[in-house]
Scaffold this motif. Structure first.
Motif, PDB file in Angstrom:
ATOM      1  N   SER A 107       0.829  -1.201   0.000  1.00 56.81           N
ATOM      2  CA  SER A 107       0.000   0.000   0.000  1.00 56.81           C
ATOM      3  C   SER A 107       0.865   1.253   0.000  1.00 56.81           C
ATOM      4  O   SER A 107       2.107   1.181   0.073  1.00 56.81           O
ATOM      5  CB  SER A 107      -0.918   0.008   1.232  1.00 56.81           C
ATOM      6  OG  SER A 107      -0.147   0.070   2.422  1.00 56.81           O
ATOM      7  N   VAL A 108       0.209   2.398  -0.075  1.00 52.39           N
ATOM      8  CA  VAL A 108       0.911   3.680  -0.019  1.00 52.39           C
ATOM      9  C   VAL A 108       1.578   3.824   1.342  1.00 52.39           C
ATOM     10  O   VAL A 108       0.982   3.462   2.364  1.00 52.39           O
ATOM     11  CB  VAL A 108      -0.086   4.835  -0.253  1.00 52.39           C
ATOM     12  CG1 VAL A 108       0.608   6.187  -0.115  1.00 52.39           C
ATOM     13  CG2 VAL A 108      -0.721   4.700  -1.630  1.00 52.39           C
ATOM     14  N   ARG A 147      -6.579   1.466   5.360  1.00 52.15           N
ATOM     15  CA  ARG A 147      -7.097   2.278   4.260  1.00 52.15           C
ATOM     16  C   ARG A 147      -8.003   1.434   3.367  1.00 52.15           C
ATOM     17  O   ARG A 147      -7.954   0.199   3.388  1.00 52.15           O
ATOM     18  CB  ARG A 147      -5.935   2.822   3.409  1.00 52.15           C
ATOM     19  CG  ARG A 147      -4.822   3.512   4.200  1.00 52.15           C
ATOM     20  CD  ARG A 147      -5.247   4.877   4.685  1.00 52.15           C
ATOM     21  NE  ARG A 147      -4.127   5.588   5.283  1.00 52.15           N
ATOM     22  CZ  ARG A 147      -3.258   6.336   4.598  1.00 52.15           C
ATOM     23  NH1 ARG A 147      -3.380   6.459   3.284  1.00 52.15           N
ATOM     24  NH2 ARG A 147      -2.286   6.963   5.222  1.00 52.15           N
ATOM     25  N   THR A 148      -8.813   2.129   2.588  1.00 50.68           N
ATOM     26  CA  THR A 148      -9.638   1.434   1.605  1.00 50.68           C
ATOM     27  C   THR A 148      -8.748   0.828   0.530  1.00 50.68           C
ATOM     28  O   THR A 148      -7.698   1.384   0.187  1.00 50.68           O
ATOM     29  CB  THR A 148     -10.647   2.394   0.958  1.00 50.68           C
ATOM     30  OG1 THR A 148      -9.938   3.519   0.406  1.00 50.68           O
ATOM     31  CG2 THR A 148     -11.648   2.900   1.981  1.00 50.68           C
ATOM     32  N   ARG A 208      -9.592   0.382  -2.644  1.00 51.73           N
ATOM     33  CA  ARG A 208      -9.747   1.193  -3.848  1.00 51.73           C
ATOM     34  C   ARG A 208      -9.650   2.677  -3.502  1.00 51.73           C
ATOM     35  O   ARG A 208     -10.113   3.112  -2.458  1.00 51.73           O
ATOM     36  CB  ARG A 208     -11.099   0.910  -4.516  1.00 51.73           C
ATOM     37  CG  ARG A 208     -11.261  -0.528  -4.990  1.00 51.73           C
ATOM     38  CD  ARG A 208     -12.618  -0.740  -5.632  1.00 51.73           C
ATOM     39  NE  ARG A 208     -12.795  -2.107  -6.100  1.00 51.73           N
ATOM     40  CZ  ARG A 208     -13.197  -3.105  -5.334  1.00 51.73           C
ATOM     41  NH1 ARG A 208     -13.456  -2.898  -4.060  1.00 51.73           N
ATOM     42  NH2 ARG A 208     -13.328  -4.321  -5.835  1.00 51.73           N
ATOM     43  N   ARG A 209      -9.062   3.438  -4.392  1.00 50.14           N
ATOM     44  CA  ARG A 209      -8.936   4.880  -4.186  1.00 50.14           C
ATOM     45  C   ARG A 209     -10.251   5.576  -4.520  1.00 50.14           C
ATOM     46  O   ARG A 209     -10.953   5.189  -5.456  1.00 50.14           O
ATOM     47  CB  ARG A 209      -7.809   5.444  -5.044  1.00 50.14           C
ATOM     48  CG  ARG A 209      -6.433   4.916  -4.660  1.00 50.14           C
ATOM     49  CD  ARG A 209      -5.350   5.630  -5.435  1.00 50.14           C
ATOM     50  NE  ARG A 209      -5.489   5.404  -6.879  1.00 50.14           N
ATOM     51  CZ  ARG A 209      -4.792   6.062  -7.805  1.00 50.14           C
ATOM     52  NH1 ARG A 209      -3.920   6.977  -7.427  1.00 50.14           N
ATOM     53  NH2 ARG A 209      -4.966   5.786  -9.086  1.00 50.14           N
ATOM     54  N   ARG A 210     -10.572   6.591  -3.736  1.00 41.49           N
ATOM     55  CA  ARG A 210     -11.808   7.340  -3.926  1.00 41.49           C
ATOM     56  C   ARG A 210     -11.509   8.828  -3.945  1.00 41.49           C
ATOM     57  O   ARG A 210     -10.546   9.287  -3.333  1.00 41.49           O
ATOM     58  CB  ARG A 210     -12.814   7.016  -2.813  1.00 41.49           C
ATOM     59  CG  ARG A 210     -13.348   5.591  -2.862  1.00 41.49           C
ATOM     60  CD  ARG A 210     -14.283   5.310  -1.708  1.00 41.49           C
ATOM     61  NE  ARG A 210     -14.935   4.012  -1.820  1.00 41.49           N
ATOM     62  CZ  ARG A 210     -14.408   2.865  -1.475  1.00 41.49           C
ATOM     63  NH1 ARG A 210     -13.184   2.845  -0.965  1.00 41.49           N
ATOM     64  NH2 ARG A 210     -15.064   1.739  -1.624  1.00 41.49           N
ATOM     65  N   ASP A 211     -12.374   9.570  -4.643  1.00 39.27           N
ATOM     66  CA  ASP A 211     -12.229  11.021  -4.728  1.00 39.27           C
ATOM     67  C   ASP A 211     -13.212  11.666  -3.769  1.00 39.27           C
ATOM     68  O   ASP A 211     -14.418  11.656  -3.993  1.00 39.27           O
ATOM     69  CB  ASP A 211     -12.488  11.499  -6.162  1.00 39.27           C
ATOM     70  CG  ASP A 211     -12.167  12.979  -6.335  1.00 39.27           C
ATOM     71  OD1 ASP A 211     -11.870  13.646  -5.319  1.00 39.27           O
ATOM     72  OD2 ASP A 211     -12.207  13.466  -7.478  1.00 39.27           O
ATOM     73  N   LEU A 252      -8.160  11.437  -6.395  1.00 36.67           N
ATOM     74  CA  LEU A 252      -8.178  10.016  -6.049  1.00 36.67           C
ATOM     75  C   LEU A 252      -7.139   9.718  -4.968  1.00 36.67           C
ATOM     76  O   LEU A 252      -5.964  10.076  -5.098  1.00 36.67           O
ATOM     77  CB  LEU A 252      -7.903   9.169  -7.288  1.00 36.67           C
ATOM     78  CG  LEU A 252      -9.040   9.053  -8.312  1.00 36.67           C
ATOM     79  CD1 LEU A 252      -8.576   8.292  -9.535  1.00 36.67           C
ATOM     80  CD2 LEU A 252     -10.237   8.380  -7.688  1.00 36.67           C
ATOM     81  N   ALA A 253      -7.571   9.073  -3.915  1.00 35.48           N
ATOM     82  CA  ALA A 253      -6.667   8.725  -2.818  1.00 35.48           C
ATOM     83  C   ALA A 253      -7.317   7.637  -1.979  1.00 35.48           C
ATOM     84  O   ALA A 253      -8.538   7.473  -1.966  1.00 35.48           O
ATOM     85  CB  ALA A 253      -6.357   9.950  -1.950  1.00 35.48           C
ATOM     86  N   GLU A 254      -6.467   6.872  -1.291  1.00 32.19           N
ATOM     87  CA  GLU A 254      -6.990   5.887  -0.342  1.00 32.19           C
ATOM     88  C   GLU A 254      -7.586   6.613   0.854  1.00 32.19           C
ATOM     89  O   GLU A 254      -7.026   7.602   1.336  1.00 32.19           O
ATOM     90  CB  GLU A 254      -5.874   4.948   0.114  1.00 32.19           C
ATOM     91  CG  GLU A 254      -5.317   4.073  -0.999  1.00 32.19           C
ATOM     92  CD  GLU A 254      -4.183   3.202  -0.516  1.00 32.19           C
ATOM     93  OE1 GLU A 254      -3.624   3.514   0.555  1.00 32.19           O
ATOM     94  OE2 GLU A 254      -3.845   2.216  -1.203  1.00 32.19           O
ATOM     95  N   GLN A 255      -8.718   6.116   1.343  1.00 35.94           N
ATOM     96  CA  GLN A 255      -9.421   6.740   2.459  1.00 35.94           C
ATOM     97  C   GLN A 255      -9.300   5.860   3.706  1.00 35.94           C
ATOM     98  O   GLN A 255      -9.138   4.641   3.598  1.00 35.94           O
ATOM     99  CB  GLN A 255     -10.906   6.930   2.110  1.00 35.94           C
ATOM    100  CG  GLN A 255     -11.151   7.728   0.843  1.00 35.94           C
ATOM    101  CD  GLN A 255     -10.643   9.147   0.928  1.00 35.94           C
ATOM    102  OE1 GLN A 255     -10.766   9.779   1.982  1.00 35.94           O
ATOM    103  NE2 GLN A 255     -10.066   9.647  -0.150  1.00 35.94           N
TER     104      GLN A 255
END
Length: 405
Positions: A271-272, A282-283, A285-288, A293-296
């Motif tokens: 992961s990041v 973190r999630t 999938r990345r979400r906006d 777009l980034a992991e939440q």
């Protein structure tokens, strides 16, 4: 009006706020209901968490909706209203945002694999007890200010003379349970067998989920406690994680199994990079969320979705809290761990809670031991005479009405 069969209107709502109280109850026009707002401000000032404030707000909104239907002002509520409200809660169907679809076939039934009951659409006894406890505190607050009912309508069921054994050198304490509290059957802790745990683990889709559930099984930490982990809360060398305990909000280092550490390294490696003060979960999938777009951060609802996918695959109804029960029972059956050790790891304030919940005997195991005892007793007990297969001649005479042959 039959108060037991009324249907509540979709009036008012609970909204998040940024003022003295993190949550407010508002009417249809969006205005805060002042008696509830003032109470929630006091509730937050006492150090209660935002999640508790939200829970109390929903209970008070339901009470306000019910009072609107029966046309009783909140200041004039009596024990009669509390009685009828408790009866209504026991008979009413919970309102839902949408009708059940897939779960309509399982609601109220027992899962054949886990032996756990699915929730139905009724208010459970624990919900009724919580609702009455909230109203008790709400009216206590207004009684202290002299602006509510002179007598709290939510009374206690005291069968003897109140405080008859009170020590005058100590403060008075409430006696007796709330009058209309429904009884709650004591439930056994829910545990996964080794094979059931392997099945759950095999159904997980990501290293994140494997690491999170392996951590939960290591030390029995609650879901909310694990979801709050940051990069600085992991002690890799000593295999420890630091959590913020529910209720006391105290920091505590908990042990982690070697397998959980491995899965955690695999997850963080793919992961990041996580900063020391950033949440580690973190999630996938990345979400906006307005910043690109980034992991939440992983939320409790997202964690529940993980279990929904697993349960759909296995045909079960496990939950995150079942892993806490499983970890506690495994520790309680280890002769090298004391009851005090288990209490500290689970974060129980009272050792009686640990003992009463997790120190028990399985019914089947007890029955097996008793049957073995009865077999041993049978070997030394006097043998009864053999059962005869012939009828007594006198009985035949009575039965046939003639002389015996």
């Amino acid at each position: 009006m039959d108060r037991i069969r009324i249907e509540l209107e979709r009036w008012g709502s609970v909204v998040e706020a940024s003022g003295s109280s993190p949550w407010l109850v508002v009417d249809d026009l969006g205005g805060a209901i002042e008696p509830i707002r003032r109470y929630l401000v006091e509730f937050s000032a006492r150090g209660n968490r935002a999640s508790s404030s939200r829970s109390y707000a929903y209970d008070l909104l339901r009470w306000w909706r019910w009072l609107r239907i029966v046309e009783v002002p909140w200041q004039r509520a009596t024990s009669d209203e509390i009685r009828d409200y408790a009866l209504w809660l026991g008979a009413a169907t919970k309102p839902g945002a949408s009708a059940r679809t897939v779960s309509s076939t399982t609601a109220g039934t027992v899962n054949p694999i886990t032996r756990k009951a699915y929730l139905n659409d009724r208010y459970q006894p624990r919900t009724v007890r919580h609702a009455l406890a909230v109203l008790r505190e709400f009216y206590d607050y207004w009684a202290d200010l002299g602006e509510g009912p002179v007598v709290n309508p939510v009374r206690r069921a005291v069968h003897a003379r109140p405080n008859e054994h009170h020590n005058p050198m100590e403060p008075f304490r409430p006696e007796g349970r709330l009058r209309y509290n429904p009884p709650i059957a004591k439930r056994r802790p829910r545990t996964l067998s080794d094979q059931q745990w392997r099945d759950v683990f095999a159904a997980l889709r990501s290293h994140r989920d494997r690491a999170l559930l392996a951590l939960a099984l290591s030390n029995g930490a609650r879901a909310g406690e694990l979801l709050g982990l940051r990069g600085v809360d992991i002690n890799w060398g000593d295999q420890l994680v630091r959590v913020i305990r529910k209720g006391s909000r105290a920091e505590q280092w908990l042990p982690v199994s070697a397998e959980a550490i491995v899965w955690l390294r695999l997850y963080l490696g793919e992961s990041v990079p996580v900063g020391p003060n950033e949440p580690i979960w973190r999630t996938v999938r990345r979400r906006d969320r307005g910043t690109g777009l980034a992991e939440q951060p992983l939320t409790y609802d997202a964690l529940r979705a993980v279990f929904r996918r697993v349960n759909r695959t296995l045909g079960t109804n496990w939950s995150m809290h079942d892993l806490r029960h499983t970890a506690a029972l495994r520790m309680s059956r280890d002769p090298n761990l004391t009851l005090r050790d288990i209490q500290v790891i689970l974060g129980h304030a009272d050792i009686d809670t640990t003992a009463s919940t997790y120190l028990f005997e399985e019914d089947i195991e007890v029955a097996t031991r008793v049957l073995a005892h009865l077999d041993r007793e049978h070997e030394t007990a006097p043998k009864p005479p053999p059962v005869t297969t012939r009828y007594d001649p006198t009985d035949l005479t009575v039965l046939l009405g003639g002389s015996a042959q």
